[in-house]
Write a protein that holds these residues in place. Structure first.
Motif, PDB file in Angstrom:
ATOM      1  N   ASN A  54       0.852  -1.188   0.000  1.00 23.86           N
ATOM      2  CA  ASN A  54       0.000   0.000   0.000  1.00 23.86           C
ATOM      3  C   ASN A  54       0.886   1.235   0.000  1.00 23.86           C
ATOM      4  O   ASN A  54       1.895   1.287   0.698  1.00 23.86           O
ATOM      5  N   GLU A  55       0.526   2.227  -0.812  1.00 23.56           N
ATOM      6  CA  GLU A  55       1.367   3.429  -0.903  1.00 23.56           C
ATOM      7  C   GLU A  55       1.621   4.011   0.486  1.00 23.56           C
ATOM      8  O   GLU A  55       0.753   3.986   1.341  1.00 23.56           O
ATOM      9  N   PRO A  56       2.862   4.505   0.692  1.00 24.38           N
ATOM     10  CA  PRO A  56       3.910   4.753  -0.299  1.00 24.38           C
ATOM     11  C   PRO A  56       4.762   3.555  -0.668  1.00 24.38           C
ATOM     12  O   PRO A  56       5.662   3.675  -1.493  1.00 24.38           O
ATOM     13  N   ALA A  57       4.563   2.400  -0.057  1.00 23.30           N
ATOM     14  CA  ALA A  57       5.334   1.220  -0.456  1.00 23.30           C
ATOM     15  C   ALA A  57       5.048   0.904  -1.915  1.00 23.30           C
ATOM     16  O   ALA A  57       3.956   1.153  -2.425  1.00 23.30           O
ATOM     17  N   GLY A  58       6.058   0.367  -2.607  1.00 25.47           N
ATOM     18  CA  GLY A  58       5.865   0.029  -4.008  1.00 25.47           C
ATOM     19  C   GLY A  58       7.154   0.077  -4.800  1.00 25.47           C
ATOM     20  O   GLY A  58       8.257   0.074  -4.238  1.00 25.47           O
ATOM     21  N   LEU A  59       7.005   0.124  -6.118  1.00 22.54           N
ATOM     22  CA  LEU A  59       8.130   0.128  -7.058  1.00 22.54           C
ATOM     23  C   LEU A  59       8.182   1.464  -7.787  1.00 22.54           C
ATOM     24  O   LEU A  59       7.160   1.938  -8.305  1.00 22.54           O
ATOM     25  N   TYR A  60       9.376   2.065  -7.832  1.00 22.31           N
ATOM     26  CA  TYR A  60       9.546   3.383  -8.452  1.00 22.31           C
ATOM     27  C   TYR A  60      10.756   3.375  -9.387  1.00 22.31           C
ATOM     28  O   TYR A  60      11.724   2.634  -9.176  1.00 22.31           O
ATOM     29  N   GLN A  61      10.690   4.242 -10.391  1.00 21.94           N
ATOM     30  CA  GLN A  61      11.775   4.356 -11.350  1.00 21.94           C
ATOM     31  C   GLN A  61      11.984   5.821 -11.718  1.00 21.94           C
ATOM     32  O   GLN A  61      11.021   6.580 -11.882  1.00 21.94           O
ATOM     33  N   GLY A  62      13.252   6.204 -11.844  1.00 23.11           N
ATOM     34  CA  GLY A  62      13.582   7.565 -12.260  1.00 23.11           C
ATOM     35  C   GLY A  62      14.667   7.544 -13.326  1.00 23.11           C
ATOM     36  O   GLY A  62      15.613   6.766 -13.235  1.00 23.11           O
TER      37      GLY A  62
ATOM     38  N   TRP B  79      13.923   1.953  -7.390  1.00 22.17           N
ATOM     39  CA  TRP B  79      13.714   1.893  -5.940  1.00 22.17           C
ATOM     40  C   TRP B  79      12.602   0.900  -5.611  1.00 22.17           C
ATOM     41  O   TRP B  79      11.578   0.859  -6.291  1.00 22.17           O
ATOM     42  N   ILE B  80      12.798   0.157  -4.558  1.00 23.13           N
ATOM     43  CA  ILE B  80      11.725  -0.628  -3.952  1.00 23.13           C
ATOM     44  C   ILE B  80      11.520  -0.080  -2.542  1.00 23.13           C
ATOM     45  O   ILE B  80      12.453  -0.082  -1.733  1.00 23.13           O
ATOM     46  N   VAL B  81      10.315   0.414  -2.279  1.00 25.89           N
ATOM     47  CA  VAL B  81       9.974   0.915  -0.949  1.00 25.89           C
ATOM     48  C   VAL B  81       9.165  -0.180  -0.253  1.00 25.89           C
ATOM     49  O   VAL B  81       8.094  -0.574  -0.722  1.00 25.89           O
ATOM     50  N   LEU B  82       9.700  -0.675   0.850  1.00 26.27           N
ATOM     51  CA  LEU B  82       9.072  -1.772   1.583  1.00 26.27           C
ATOM     52  C   LEU B  82       8.003  -1.255   2.555  1.00 26.27           C
ATOM     53  O   LEU B  82       7.986  -0.051   2.877  1.00 26.27           O
TER      54      LEU B  82
END
Length: 244
Positions: free
Chosen positions: A158-166, A179-182
């Protein structure tokens, strides 16, 4: 004159007898109704308290089981390998899926694939493969890479956890960051610049990006139909796909 007394007596007795008979007959239906009432009430009670049949309860149980065994339309699952050395993210959108694996230092893989029922399959261009199965709102399975194999487990993010790319050009150099936010708020990620990988800078989900060498690099949350592999190619060469 002497017979009058007995006649009066007989007449009185007859009247009393007739009266008692009439009263007894008038009360007979009420007694019959009272005797029949308990049977009627008992029958009604038996009908009202009869337990529902197994067949009537089966549809709801079956529906719940089917709902648990299929991926939602949109979801992201994050976790780690059993050894803890590799962070894992799997994003699904309908029948499409995308994924990211990294060690937070200099190893990372981006993958794409498909969803079928309760199973997801992801592949990377170097032969890396992830398979996973959904159970109790979590995904677990196996990762294989050239010469490597891991078991992993993930949970719904559940946000903010998730997968991100920049992706951005900083000081004339292309920067690709994953990034992987646990769920506990910790982050694992890798930054790749000119073919060299290092730990990713801290991601601010609230601000939507990270500071890199004095510049701000925006980050997007990845979902299952994101084209994550296309962004890893530049000038015809693969970059940041696998480091060992």
């Amino acid at each position: 004159m002497k017979l009058q007394g007995p006649l009066v007596t007989l007449f009185a007795v007859a009247v009393i007898a007739v009266t008692l008979f009439a009263v007894n007959e008038s009360q007979a239906p009420n007694r019959a109704a009272e005797q029949g009432a308990p049977l009627t009430e008992a029958g009604a009670t038996t009908t009202a308290t009869a337990p529902p049949t197994t067949a009537s309860a089966a549809p709801s149980t079956t529906t719940a089981r089917q709902a648990d065994s299929a991926f939602p339309d949109e979801a992201v699952y994050v976790g780690r390998s059993q050894t803890g050395g590799i962070a894992v993210a799997v994003a699904v959108s309908g029948t499409k899926a995308a994924g990211y694996l990294c060690d937070g230092e200099n190893v990372e893989w981006w993958l794409e694939g498909t969803v079928s029922g309760d199973t997801v399959t992801l592949r990377g261009p170097d032969g890396t493969r992830l398979t996973g199965q959904l159970a109790d709102y979590a995904v677990s399975g196996e990762i294989t890479a050239p010469g490597k194999r891991w078991q992993y487990s993930t949970q719904l993010a559940n946000e903010p956890a998730g997968l991100y790319q920049g992706t951005a050009t900083v000081n004339g150099k292309q920067n690709d960051i994953g990034w992987i936010v646990l769920p506990d708020g910790s982050q694992v990620g890798v930054r790749t610049v000119s073919g060299q990988s290092s730990p990713a800078p801290a991601l601010s989900v609230a601000q939507g990006g990270a500071r890199v060498d004095g510049a701000f690099v925006g980050a997007e949350r990845i979902d299952g139909d994101s084209d994550v592999l296309a962004s890893r190619f530049h000038a015809g060469s693969a970059r940041g796909l696998c480091r060992s």
